[in-house]
Design a protein around this motif. Structure first.
Motif, PDB file in Angstrom:
ATOM      1  N   TYR A 196     -56.735   1.146  10.481  1.00  0.00           N
ATOM      2  CA  TYR A 196     -56.791   2.574  10.901  1.00  0.00           C
ATOM      3  C   TYR A 196     -56.020   3.646   9.971  1.00  0.00           C
ATOM      4  N   LYS A 250     -65.626  -3.901  13.070  1.00  0.00           N
ATOM      5  CA  LYS A 250     -64.806  -5.327  13.648  1.00  0.00           C
ATOM      6  C   LYS A 250     -64.216  -5.906  12.359  1.00  0.00           C
ATOM      7  N   LYS A 292     -47.590   1.553  18.015  1.00  0.00           N
ATOM      8  CA  LYS A 292     -48.547   0.257  18.049  1.00  0.00           C
ATOM      9  C   LYS A 292     -49.689   0.811  18.931  1.00  0.00           C
ATOM     10  N   GLU A 293     -49.276   1.120  20.158  1.00  0.00           N
ATOM     11  CA  GLU A 293     -50.581   1.448  20.991  1.00  0.00           C
ATOM     12  C   GLU A 293     -51.290   2.698  20.518  1.00  0.00           C
ATOM     13  N   CYS A 294     -50.723   3.495  19.839  1.00  0.00           N
ATOM     14  CA  CYS A 294     -51.528   4.666  19.327  1.00  0.00           C
ATOM     15  C   CYS A 294     -52.364   4.350  18.460  1.00  0.00           C
ATOM     16  N   VAL A 350     -61.004  -4.700  10.936  1.00  0.00           N
ATOM     17  CA  VAL A 350     -60.013  -4.728  11.965  1.00  0.00           C
ATOM     18  C   VAL A 350     -59.571  -6.271  11.729  1.00  0.00           C
ATOM     19  N   THR A 356     -57.738   3.023  16.391  1.00  0.00           N
ATOM     20  CA  THR A 356     -58.697   1.978  15.883  1.00  0.00           C
ATOM     21  C   THR A 356     -60.091   1.891  16.821  1.00  0.00           C
ATOM     22  N   SER A 357     -59.942   1.902  17.932  1.00  0.00           N
ATOM     23  CA  SER A 357     -61.217   2.193  18.902  1.00  0.00           C
ATOM     24  C   SER A 357     -62.034   3.450  18.546  1.00  0.00           C
ATOM     25  N   PRO A 416     -52.357  -1.425   8.784  1.00  0.00           N
ATOM     26  CA  PRO A 416     -53.615  -1.716   9.625  1.00  0.00           C
ATOM     27  C   PRO A 416     -54.777  -0.882   9.043  1.00  0.00           C
ATOM     28  N   LYS A 467     -53.804   1.433  18.196  1.00  0.00           N
ATOM     29  CA  LYS A 467     -54.938   0.688  18.749  1.00  0.00           C
ATOM     30  C   LYS A 467     -55.891   1.917  19.392  1.00  0.00           C
TER      31      LYS A 467
END
Length: 430
Positions: free
Chosen positions: A349, A336, A318-320, A339, A325-326, A347, A322
């Motif tokens: 991404y 945005k 999940k953190e990967c 997202v 996505t950035s 998601p 994020k």
């Protein structure tokens, strides 16, 4: 075998770890793989079942390992059954394990010929209450062929219906996921061979080269360094081929201005390495290619830092997501609103990065290892983010293999393999 003999101290430790987790008065059996036919008298090259190799080091067909820590006769607590060899077999197939060599390889004192198995096993089963069967429960398995292990289970369930049944796989998932120092040394050797292959390519690739020519260069370098070859089917994907995640044809020309995604790595002593690099065919990234490349590299570097003891695999991914996505917002591929309106089950991404970031690696490329409990020191994971943009004729993935350390950042087994865009350009243009 091409590889140097592995010290049998490794297999002794592995067996002890397994037997320490067995139920009282239980027996565990592990079978070698079959030799698989193609047609007529042709067969595939033999590949040993990784579980029996992990526990014994025996790299030969028609082999059975029996573990029975509570056997009344101490000689029966570890038994390795091997195919009896003779002069005829030696002439036609080459040398097989003698009893003396089997002990040297495995550290097991009691070696018996395979023809003795049923008689000895019947005697052992009169002392045992439970039998451990070795079923394949890997989360990615999709095997349709009946294996030697499957046939064994079918036969002995029928022959011994009063015995309780237990599963070897949960124990193997636990212990195989955490590597011993000897295993890390072997995996480092596999990574070093992979490095030699990759560096060779950097001076070979140019516009017009065929993907299969790159595959041939790699195979030559791997085998000449005592590897059997590729740890998994090689992906040499130029241009838009890189957007097919498991592209295996490797039959297209590499065109000027394109990049080549290469997911290729060597095995050594049955242990895998797993590398991905993406390079420009002409030795120079375009500005856009380099922007996307560096975004993938940042995700890889930041994801690597999260692989520490205590990390949960699901939360890590999940953190990967994020991180990715950035980067995709920074590249103008997402905004945005994408997202904010995303489907939580898929998601935003995922449009450009649709696979996972990491998996266990070891005796299997997608190795055994606990995934629902916190990560531990000496687990080895790949880190392999990617961004795939068919509309821009590019797919970029970068991958290294890293060891979780007790303290501090993971140790990168592939730290010496060039990855920075400027370094790749410099080496390709020497």
């Amino acid at each position: 075998m091409k590889y140097d003999q592995i010290p049998n101290s490794l297999f002794k430790k592995n067996r002890k770890k397994f037997m320490d987790r067995m139920q009282p008065k239980s027996i565990a059996v592990f079978n070698s793989n079959d030799i698989y036919p193609i047609s007529a008298d042709s067969v595939l090259p033999f590949e040993q079942h990784r579980d029996i190799f992990y526990l014994s080091g025996a790299d030969q067909e028609e082999t059975i390992l029996v573990l029975f820590p509570d056997a009344i006769n101490k000689k029966h607590r570890e038994i390795l059954f091997v195919r009896e060899t003779n002069e005829h077999i030696a002439i036609w197939e080459g040398a097989k394990l003698t009893k003396e060599k089997a002990t040297e390889v495995s550290g097991i004192e009691t070696i018996c010929w395979l023809k003795e198995f049923d008689k000895i096993f019947f005697d052992l089963m009169t002392e045992a209450d439970t039998i451990y069967f070795n079923t394949n429960e890997h989360y990615r398995q999709a095997v349709e062929t009946q294996t030697r292990e499957d046939r064994f289970i079918e036969k002995y369930k029928h022959q011994y219906p009063a015995h309780k049944v237990a599963k070897s796989n949960p124990i193997l998932q636990e212990i195989r996921g955490v590597k011993e120092l000897e295993e890390l040394t072997i995996m480092q050797t596999a990574c070093n061979i992979t490095e030699k292959g990759f560096r060779r390519l950097l001076g070979f690739v140019k516009p017009g080269v065929m993907e299969y020519e790159i595959e041939a260069e790699l195979l030559h370098e791997f085998v000449r360094n005592r590897s059997k070859g590729f740890a998994y089917p090689p992906i040499i994907a130029s241009g838009n081929n890189a957007n097919v995640l498991h592209y295996l044809e490797n039959n297209r020309p590499c065109n000027n201005g394109d990049m080549i995604l290469m997911d290729v790595a060597a095995e050594y002593a049955n242990y895998s390495s797993d590398l991905t690099r993406t390079i420009p065919v002409n030795g120079k990234f375009t500005k856009r290619q380099k922007e996307v490349y560096n975004a993938v590299l940042r995700v890889k570097d930041d994801a690597t830092k999260m692989l520490v003891p205590g990390t949960l695999w699901a939360e890590y991914h999940k953190e990967c997501g994020k991180l990715m996505t950035s980067e995709l917002i920074g590249l103008g591929l997402l905004d945005k609103a994408d997202v904010q309106n995303e489907n939580p089950d898929w998601p935003a991404y995922k449009k450009y990065f649709m696979h996972g970031t990491s998996h266990h690696i070891g005796l299997n490329t997608h190795d055994y290892g606990a995934l629902k409990t916190p990560m531990k020191a000496n687990m080895v994971f790949t880190v392999e983010p990617g961004i795939y943009i068919p509309a821009e004729n590019m797919g970029i993935r970068l991958e290294d293999d890293v060891v979780i350390k007790e303290k501090g950042e993971p140790f990168n087994l592939m730290a010496n393999i060039p990855i920075k865009a400027d370094e790749i350009e410099e080496l390709m243009n020497k």
